[in-house]
Design a protein around this motif. Structure first.
Motif, PDB file in Angstrom:
ATOM      1  N   LEU A  20       0.818  -1.208   0.000  1.00 23.41           N
ATOM      2  CA  LEU A  20       0.000   0.000   0.000  1.00 23.41           C
ATOM      3  C   LEU A  20       0.851   1.257   0.000  1.00 23.41           C
ATOM      4  O   LEU A  20       0.439   2.301  -0.482  1.00 23.41           O
ATOM      5  N   LYS A  21       2.051   1.154   0.566  1.00 21.84           N
ATOM      6  CA  LYS A  21       2.939   2.299   0.676  1.00 21.84           C
ATOM      7  C   LYS A  21       4.223   2.043  -0.123  1.00 21.84           C
ATOM      8  O   LYS A  21       4.463   0.944  -0.626  1.00 21.84           O
ATOM      9  N   ALA A  22       5.030   3.067  -0.211  1.00 25.03           N
ATOM     10  CA  ALA A  22       6.254   3.002  -1.004  1.00 25.03           C
ATOM     11  C   ALA A  22       7.371   2.301  -0.239  1.00 25.03           C
ATOM     12  O   ALA A  22       7.319   2.141   0.984  1.00 25.03           O
ATOM     13  N   VAL A  23       8.383   1.856  -0.974  1.00 26.97           N
ATOM     14  CA  VAL A  23       9.656   1.486  -0.372  1.00 26.97           C
ATOM     15  C   VAL A  23      10.656   2.550  -0.804  1.00 26.97           C
ATOM     16  O   VAL A  23      10.404   3.324  -1.727  1.00 26.97           O
ATOM     17  N   LYS A  24      11.805   2.594  -0.132  1.00 21.77           N
ATOM     18  CA  LYS A  24      12.756   3.673  -0.408  1.00 21.77           C
ATOM     19  C   LYS A  24      14.034   3.128  -1.034  1.00 21.77           C
ATOM     20  O   LYS A  24      14.635   2.176  -0.539  1.00 21.77           O
ATOM     21  N   PHE A  25      14.444   3.741  -2.123  1.00 24.76           N
ATOM     22  CA  PHE A  25      15.699   3.429  -2.812  1.00 24.76           C
ATOM     23  C   PHE A  25      16.769   4.342  -2.228  1.00 24.76           C
ATOM     24  O   PHE A  25      16.637   5.568  -2.275  1.00 24.76           O
ATOM     25  N   ILE A  26      17.808   3.751  -1.634  1.00 22.84           N
ATOM     26  CA  ILE A  26      18.820   4.560  -0.950  1.00 22.84           C
ATOM     27  C   ILE A  26      20.192   4.349  -1.580  1.00 22.84           C
ATOM     28  O   ILE A  26      20.457   3.307  -2.177  1.00 22.84           O
ATOM     29  N   ASP A  27      21.062   5.333  -1.420  1.00 20.39           N
ATOM     30  CA  ASP A  27      22.387   5.276  -2.036  1.00 20.39           C
ATOM     31  C   ASP A  27      23.482   5.353  -0.980  1.00 20.39           C
ATOM     32  O   ASP A  27      23.265   5.805   0.149  1.00 20.39           O
ATOM     33  N   LYS A  28      24.658   4.914  -1.378  1.00 19.27           N
ATOM     34  CA  LYS A  28      25.795   4.828  -0.455  1.00 19.27           C
ATOM     35  C   LYS A  28      26.276   6.199  -0.008  1.00 19.27           C
ATOM     36  O   LYS A  28      26.841   6.337   1.084  1.00 19.27           O
ATOM     37  N   LYS A  29      26.045   7.236  -0.810  1.00 17.85           N
ATOM     38  CA  LYS A  29      26.524   8.569  -0.468  1.00 17.85           C
ATOM     39  C   LYS A  29      25.859   9.106   0.796  1.00 17.85           C
ATOM     40  O   LYS A  29      26.486   9.797   1.599  1.00 17.85           O
ATOM     41  N   HIS A  30      24.585   8.790   0.990  1.00 22.51           N
ATOM     42  CA  HIS A  30      23.828   9.364   2.094  1.00 22.51           C
ATOM     43  C   HIS A  30      23.424   8.361   3.173  1.00 22.51           C
ATOM     44  O   HIS A  30      22.935   8.755   4.239  1.00 22.51           O
ATOM     45  N   PHE A  31      23.572   7.058   2.889  1.00 24.77           N
ATOM     46  CA  PHE A  31      23.139   6.031   3.824  1.00 24.77           C
ATOM     47  C   PHE A  31      24.206   4.940   3.917  1.00 24.77           C
ATOM     48  O   PHE A  31      25.078   4.831   3.054  1.00 24.77           O
TER      49      PHE A  31
END
Length: 365
Positions: free
Chosen positions: A236-247
């Motif tokens: 029902l909700k989104a998932v989050k795509f994260i990157d190495k620069k910030h996470f």
């Protein structure tokens, strides 16, 4: 002889230019960050006047050109991806015509947030396909949510449009859009050693340079073409795509964060041999983004369910787990979601959760 060399050089340059133009597309649309200002006669206070008042865009309806900071009436707008943004009034829209490669997979990345405490829906459309994104759920308390939206069309010239579909109680309300970029995606293929496509989530949407909150991937009912190649957002909700620069990312340059508990699920359908036993391995952890507490990732493969606990201290720790399952049919669905809901310990208005990376499925001899 000179004529022959000249012809060869001309042919080489033409080939090189066309090859480069046809290979890849990534970056802002024209004036995609809205930093090219309207001419003085095309704006009155904040309201854009005329169909082409906003450089490189076509506008319809009540559209405002907003600068970050305090606004008349006591409101404050945070423009997360620059200095300027546009706000769409009731049934207003902005659009731009772009050239793409027919049959290729693309993803738009854009900053979008609501501006009032009421339901706001942003309709994203490209050519003949569209999706409605409800903006009432704020994943980041500062309003700087970034979304991706995937599409694939058998056309070369299409119109990209963002529209406020609703009629709000307050006509001054409406979604704020502060950046629009595009990226051509190349769907990875499974291998003999790993049946999972895009197993490390390395192929994904464009990441805006000045965003530190990740990119939200909307569920299938809002975007039939996933902006994360190989994967479906089945929730029902989104998932989050994260990157190495910030996470903190365990492997490679990217991962996904399951930010909305059981409402935030990701899945893939694999080609399998019935009754054959397969190994499943994956890595979970925390993104080192202030997400603390007892976490649990549930994984499903064929008829089996696996629960993996993880105690997050917010230090970017992770662990890899392994399981076995037996395929029941020629198609096996693997699904992952977070059992619990979490918010950042330093910001209760920002949703967060365990991260998932490096998913492998392989036959066991």
């Amino acid at each position: 002889m000179a004529v022959g060399i000249s012809l060869l050089l001309t042919s080489f340059l033409l080939f090189t230019t066309s090859a480069l133009a046809a290979t890849y597309m990534e970056g802002f649309l024209k004036n995609g960050n809205f930093e090219e200002k309207p001419k003085p006669g095309a704006i009155k206070k904040t309201v854009l006047k005329g169909k082409y008042a906003l450089p490189s865009w076509e506008i319809n309806g009540f559209v405002e050109y907003i600068s970050a900071g305090p606004q008349p009436g006591g409101m404050y707008f945070n423009v997360a991806h620059g200095v300027h943004a546009v706000r769409l009034g009731n049934e207003a829209s902005i659009s731009q015509t772009i050239t793409i490669k027919a049959g290729s997979l693309y993803a738009l990345t854009f900053g979008a947030s609501r501006t009032c405490a009421q339901d706001e829906v942003l309709r994203v459309s490209v050519g003949t396909v569209f999706g409605d994104l409800p903006l009432q759920t704020l994943y980041s308390s500062n309003g700087g949510d970034t979304y991706a939206w995937g599409f694939k069309l058998n056309a070369t010239v299409v119109k990209v449009s963002f529209r406020n579909t609703g009629v709000q109680e307050d006509p001054a309300c409406g979604p704020l859009i502060d950046a629009v970029a595009i990226k051509e995606l190349f769907p990875p293929m499974p291998t003999r050693d790993n049946l999972v496509k895009n197993h490390g989530f390395e192929e994904g949407p464009h990441r805006l340079v000045n965003t530190s909150s990740g990119v939200l991937l909307p569920p299938r009912q809002e975007d039939l073409t996933s902006p994360l190649p190989g994967w479906m957002i089945e929730s029902l909700k989104a998932v989050k795509f994260i990157d190495k620069k910030h996470f903190n990312v365990p492997f490679g340059l990217a991962a996904v964060e399951l930010v909305a508990g059981r409402e935030s699920a990701i899945a893939q359908i694999l080609r399998t041999i019935p009754d054959k036993v397969y190994g499943l391995t994956f890595t979970i952890g925390d993104a080192r983004n202030g997400c603390h507490g007892s976490m649990m990732v549930e994984a499903f493969a064929a008829k089996d369910t696996f629960k993996v606990p993880f105690e997050s201290k917010g230090k970017g720790e992770f662990k890899t787990v392994s399981f076995k399952f037996k395929a029941a049919t020629a198609r096996t669905r693997i699904t992952f979601y977070s059992s619990y809901y979490h918010t950042r310990i330093d910001d209760f208005g920002s949703l967060c959760g365990p991260i998932l990376d490096e998913v492998r499925v392989f036959p066991i001899a």
